[in-house]
Write a protein that holds these residues in place. Structure first.
Motif, mmCIF file in Angstrom:
data_model
loop_
_atom_site.group_PDB
_atom_site.id
_atom_site.type_symbol
_atom_site.label_atom_id
_atom_site.label_comp_id
_atom_site.label_asym_id
_atom_site.label_seq_id
_atom_site.Cartn_x
_atom_site.Cartn_y
_atom_site.Cartn_z
ATOM 1 N N SER A 15 26.927 7.618 7.631
ATOM 2 C CA SER A 15 27.109 8.387 6.433
ATOM 3 C C SER A 15 27.847 8.288 5.694
ATOM 4 O O SER A 15 27.852 8.747 4.420
ATOM 5 N N ARG A 18 28.741 5.303 3.566
ATOM 6 C CA ARG A 18 27.629 5.377 2.314
ATOM 7 C C ARG A 18 27.861 6.631 1.166
ATOM 8 O O ARG A 18 28.088 6.302 0.381
ATOM 9 N N LYS A 19 28.590 7.287 2.182
ATOM 10 C CA LYS A 19 29.580 8.473 0.825
ATOM 11 C C LYS A 19 30.708 8.274 0.283
ATOM 12 O O LYS A 19 30.932 8.416 -0.760
#
Length: 175
Positions: A15, A18-19
């Protein structure tokens, strides 16, 4: 239990990646869209940066730019400032590019001063200074400046000053 913590670490790393991707890709995508809109001509009018509105038919029209006029200079032969006993001469045929054709009469009246300024400058030049395109360009710039000094009207005159915009070399021989 070790398997559960390994899955938790992998989930956080995924994650976080992805950020970072969103943080980098979003501004790049917005910049690409903005550039596309700018270069297609859609964005400037929206921002008020478009062309000025066309003047109405009743407003006086601006004068169209005139094509330049050319004035033939007499041939100049001058000896250069060469070291040693051997004389080096330059033969120069040129044209003056003037802003307005009406200025030709004023230039003709200033011809003795113009020739004097050109010849005195040429006599002080060394043959090495005329070699190559940079030497020719420097000579052109200096002759334009001297021509504008020569054709300037006397102080206090109400007539507009003739303007020499360029000196065009038709022939330049150094011997």
């Amino acid at each position: 239990m070790a398997a559960a913590s390994a899955e938790g670490t992998a989930g956080k790393g995924g994650s976080g990646g992805r950020k970072k991707l969103v943080l980098v890709a979003a501004p790049a995508l917005l910049a690409a869209i903005g550039a596309g809109l700018w270069f297609t001509g859609i964005l400037p009018p929206l921002l008020g940066l478009g062309h000025a509105p066309a003047a109405d038919a009743t407003a006086p029209q601006a004068e169209a730019p005139r094509p330049p006029a050319f004035f033939d200079m007499p041939e100049i032969i001058a000896n250069l400032n060469a070291p040693g006993r051997r004389s080096v001469y330059v033969k120069l045929r040129s044209k003056l590019e003037i802003a307005r054709a009406e200025d030709a009469a004023a230039i003709q009246l200033a011809m003795p001063r113009l020739l004097d300024l050109f010849q005195t400058h040429l006599r002080e030049m060394r043959p090495e200074e005329l070699r190559g395109s940079t030497g020719t360009q420097r000579l052109r710039e200096e002759l334009v400046a001297r021509a504008n000094i020569a054709v300037a009207p006397p102080a206090g005159s109400s007539q507009p000053a003739p303007r020499v915009t360029d000196v065009l070399f038709l022939e330049m021989l150094v011997q």
